[in-house]
Design a protein around this motif. Sequence first.
Motif, PDB file in Angstrom:
ATOM      1  N   UNK A   1       0.825  -1.202   0.000  1.00  0.00           N
ATOM      2  CA  UNK A   1       0.000   0.000   0.000  1.00  0.00           C
ATOM      3  C   UNK A   1       0.863   1.257   0.000  1.00  0.00           C
TER       4      UNK A   1
ATOM      5  N   UNK B   1       0.473   3.757   1.588  1.00  0.00           N
ATOM      6  CA  UNK B   1       0.633   4.249   2.951  1.00  0.00           C
ATOM      7  C   UNK B   1       1.963   3.861   3.559  1.00  0.00           C
ATOM      8  N   UNK B   2       2.481   2.691   3.179  1.00  0.00           N
ATOM      9  CA  UNK B   2       3.767   2.244   3.717  1.00  0.00           C
ATOM     10  C   UNK B   2       4.876   3.231   3.342  1.00  0.00           C
TER      11      UNK B   2
ATOM     12  N   UNK C   1       6.984   5.861   5.751  1.00  0.00           N
ATOM     13  CA  UNK C   1       8.449   5.872   5.734  1.00  0.00           C
ATOM     14  C   UNK C   1       8.964   7.298   5.519  1.00  0.00           C
TER      15      UNK C   1
ATOM     16  N   UNK D   1      14.233   0.109   2.155  1.00  0.00           N
ATOM     17  CA  UNK D   1      14.005  -0.453   3.492  1.00  0.00           C
ATOM     18  C   UNK D   1      12.575  -0.950   3.693  1.00  0.00           C
ATOM     19  N   UNK D   2      11.628  -0.321   3.042  1.00  0.00           N
ATOM     20  CA  UNK D   2      10.217  -0.612   3.336  1.00  0.00           C
ATOM     21  C   UNK D   2       9.520  -1.299   2.167  1.00  0.00           C
TER      22      UNK D   2
ATOM     23  N   UNK E   1      11.494  -4.980   0.602  1.00  0.00           N
ATOM     24  CA  UNK E   1      11.387  -6.194   1.424  1.00  0.00           C
ATOM     25  C   UNK E   1       9.968  -6.771   1.416  1.00  0.00           C
ATOM     26  N   UNK E   2       8.977  -5.900   1.357  1.00  0.00           N
ATOM     27  CA  UNK E   2       7.596  -6.397   1.326  1.00  0.00           C
ATOM     28  C   UNK E   2       7.219  -6.881  -0.069  1.00  0.00           C
TER      29      UNK E   2
ATOM     30  N   UNK F   1       5.793 -13.250   6.870  1.00  0.00           N
ATOM     31  CA  UNK F   1       5.706 -12.345   8.018  1.00  0.00           C
ATOM     32  C   UNK F   1       4.681 -12.905   8.995  1.00  0.00           C
ATOM     33  N   UNK F   2       5.090 -13.124  10.263  1.00  0.00           N
ATOM     34  CA  UNK F   2       4.148 -13.699  11.231  1.00  0.00           C
ATOM     35  C   UNK F   2       2.930 -12.798  11.421  1.00  0.00           C
TER      36      UNK F   2
END
Lengths: 255, 214
Positions: free
Chosen positions: B109, B111-112, B116, B129-130, B133-134, B210-211
Amino acid sequence: MTEPILRIRNLTKKYADKVIFQHIDLEVKSGDTIVIIGPSGTGKSTLLRCINLLTRPNEGQIFLNGEEITAKGINEDHVRQRIGMVFQNFLLFNHLTALENVKLGLTKVRHMKAEEAEVKAISHLKRVGLSEHMDKYPGQLSGGQQQRVGIARALAMDPEIMLFDEPTSALDPELIGEVLEVMRDLSKSGMTMVVVTHEMGFAREVADSIIFMERGSIVEEGSPEELFEHAHFPRTREFLGKISELYGKKEKKGE
Amino acid sequence: MDLGNFLSYIASGTLYTLGASLIALPAGLILGLLFALLYLYGGKVLSNLMAVYSTVMRGIPPIVLLFVLYFVVSGSVNLSPFLAGSISLGIISSAYQMEIIRGAIQCVSGGQLMAARAIGLSQTQAVREILLPQALRIALPSWSNEAAIVIKDSSLIYALGVPEILRRAQLISASTQQPFLAYSAAAIIYFALVFITTRLLGRLEQKLAIPANP
């Protein structure tokens, strides 16, 4: 008179022909908590985003501690480091634990050493009451816990001012109280805060000044007592009446 | 001769198949990632250029592209058919990997990135960094599929004379007049390679998950 920490002069934002807000003037003194209320679609959130330059205003100026941050050639990243922001839908970094969420800005932006950043991040997570959940991922936390991590993440950067964009409106009623409590403590500790919210109990109790915005303009500004008891404009009275009725119950339940 | 003899003769081509895949996949990943970022953040001109690149590359059969690229690559630098073919496979794959990564980035999204930037990260830091990785986690299942395709498509470099699995199957088929056994042996080896690869990538996917509470 001392220079206000935040000064907004004649600020206007529009997308194409649509005016989001116009000619906004606002001053926030150091240590004050300002609550902005008003119907949705009034430009409150956009105003907050303009203050930390996530959106650029079309006209007007914003001064942070006397320095114009809307000036040409200003380093936006440096400005944002000085302003904390808390979002309606938390926006924690999903792939990082609570602790890593708070640590990231310290190591990447403040260039602190990992151990030093960790100590600081832990102390901020403790401050918002999350010392037991530091190693959990956002998906493992409740909404209220996530929002408190969001607050810790912003606070860890030692901001000069904190902006809250409807921090509790995405939360279940029973989780609102824990977030408002953190914000109340923060306000008491002397942090300068600008809060967009519908939580009238919080506004009444904590705000030094309440601003009623409607259709892109500031209708009325005053102390909680002035606005709640002796609002000048019928529109303000009407809105406050409606919103207190609507949210008052929920808020009581949440506390 | 039984299947075992065929298998052992053909299996010696596996190194070429693996080698070509191990060159093509990372090359395609690096180019695909770069192209996806240019498409999304590179401004209008580069973005359009990348869109055209992707459309054209994905609109031509890999074997045709392989011949075209092979003559471009080997015409400009002096490379063995194996290297030139592997690099060409990587270029072909880059268009597909670009689309996989672009889609994955758009799944994260907006928003991430905003969050950041709000703590003062620069655009580059926020992406590194954000976002990535996702996005790369999201891309992994589709990427695993592309890895299987590249391993199988590496058989195309038989047409350049590289003695990989298919080429050796063809040779032994011709000399023994037993095409069924020859190509079955090749099929078994390809299947084993793809099966192991997708299994390993599946494990990686689990490890990187991701848990979250159910």
